[in-house]
Scaffold this active site. Structure first.
Site, PDB file in Angstrom:
ATOM      1  N   ASP A  67     -76.550 -21.282  25.964  1.00 35.52           N
ATOM      2  CA  ASP A  67     -76.063 -22.266  24.995  1.00 35.52           C
ATOM      3  C   ASP A  67     -74.709 -22.836  25.388  1.00 35.52           C
ATOM      4  OD1 ASP A  67     -74.658 -19.914  24.521  1.00 35.52           O
ATOM      5  OD2 ASP A  67     -75.597 -19.532  22.587  1.00 35.52           O
ATOM      6  N   HIS A 138     -78.525 -13.783  15.099  1.00 35.27           N
ATOM      7  CA  HIS A 138     -78.878 -14.921  15.959  1.00 35.27           C
ATOM      8  C   HIS A 138     -78.985 -14.497  17.423  1.00 35.27           C
ATOM      9  CE1 HIS A 138     -74.396 -16.374  16.573  1.00 35.27           C
ATOM     10  NE2 HIS A 138     -74.703 -15.447  17.437  1.00 35.27           N
TER      11      HIS A 138
HETATM   12  P1  PGA Z   1     -70.307 -11.286  20.659  1.00 34.11           P
HETATM   13  O1  PGA Z   1     -71.366 -12.418  20.300  1.00 34.11           O
HETATM   14  O2  PGA Z   1     -70.725 -10.677  21.939  1.00 34.11           O
HETATM   15  O3  PGA Z   1     -69.007 -12.002  20.775  1.00 34.11           O
HETATM   16  O4  PGA Z   1     -70.328 -10.294  19.539  1.00 34.11           O
HETATM   17  C1  PGA Z   1     -72.717 -12.153  20.419  1.00 34.11           C
HETATM   18  C2  PGA Z   1     -73.520 -13.331  19.895  1.00 34.11           C
HETATM   19  O5  PGA Z   1     -73.083 -13.982  18.931  1.00 34.11           O
HETATM   20  O6  PGA Z   1     -74.593 -13.595  20.440  1.00 34.11           O
END
Ligand code: PGA
Length: 262
Positions: A67, A138
């Site tokens: 993304d 998500h």
């Molecule tokens: P993070 O994000 O590794 O910063 O916890 C994971 C995500 O939102 O996919």
């Protein structure tokens, strides 16, 4: 799902790096799906170290990131293109032209999304997809209620996601409201997925992903329908899981099952 539970978050992240590294070593022209976020920083540090210690070359490897924010310059400090360059690409011998991150701006996000989806198909699809998981379940930026068969598309970020990512921006107003993300259907089409979640903040999402109903309320639960998923978590993220003795029995402390010993 193969559920591997480790004592510490670093053990989970090290295992993720080892799985990726052994893939690149055995199939140098693999097509990898990569992710960003706080969880990935240590994984990429392990990958860089492992590539150098074991002389693993990425020169034939192709990557597609999950993304990118929509509406910021690709070379801005907070873009995922910059994140990937800084945390991984400039430290390994991958060909920059073989690294793909969705567009961050353009006339039409739907066209940009379709081009990205087409590029993944042209490359032959994703062989190994690395995933993190949001507190809200998500994967990529497919927020709760996203279609489980979605392909690369533009999504509106939830306020919770914008708050979580606030730390990468100067002000909350600077956090983009939209992102281009590979869809859940795109992720499900990959040959293999590994998903990493650590810390108590992720415990509810991890439980919903592994043991909850398959539901757009937890996009990661769609992975229950994928035939080759490994979940790498630490004790904190695993704390709500129910048949804990079973997970530990099958893979004690995250070890692979040795069928010869069964
Ligand atoms: P993070 O994000 O590794 O910063 O916890 C994971 C995500 O939102 O996919």
């Amino acid at each position: 799902m193969k559920v591997l539970i480790f004592q510490t978050e670093d053990e989970a992240k090290l295992r993720a790096a080892q799985i990726i590294l052994s893939r690149v070593q055995s199939v140098p022209n693999s097509v990898l799906g990569l992710a960003t976020g706080g969880t990935m920083e240590a994984i990429y540090a392990h990958l860089i170290e492992g590539s150098s210690n074991h002389s693993v070359s990425w020169s034939e490897t192709v990557t597609f990131n999950l993304d990118e924010y929509w509406g910021i310059p690709a070379d801005s400090a907070a873009s995922y293109r910059t994140y990937m360059n800084e945390h991984l690409f400039k430290h390994i011998d991958v060909a920059m032209k073989s690294t793909h991150v969705p567009a961050s701006s353009g006339d039409d996000p739907s066209d940009a999304a379709q081009s990205y989806e087409d590029a993944i198909l042209t490359a032959g699809g994703i062989d190994l997809q690395l995933l993190g998981i949001g507190k809200n379940g998500h994967i990529g930026f497919n927020e709760p209620t996203s279609s489980l068969s979605s392909r690369t598309w533009i999504k509106t970020l939830t306020q919770e996601t914008r708050d979580s990512n606030r730390r990468f921006f100067e002000r909350l107003e600077d956090v983009p409201k939209y992102a281009l993300t590979v869809g859940i259907g795109t992720i499900l089409a990959s040959e293999e997925c590994i998903i990493v979640g650590t810390g108590v903040d992720k415990a509810a999402a991890i439980k919903a992903m592994i043991e909850g109903p398959v539901s757009a309320a937890c996009p990661a639960s769609a992975l229950q329908m994928h035939r080759n998923v490994t979940v790498l978590i630490d004790n904190d993220a695993a704390q709500n899981l129910d048949p804990m003795e079973y997970y530990q029995h099958v893979h004690p402390e995250g070890r692979e099952t040795e069928l010869s010993n069964v």
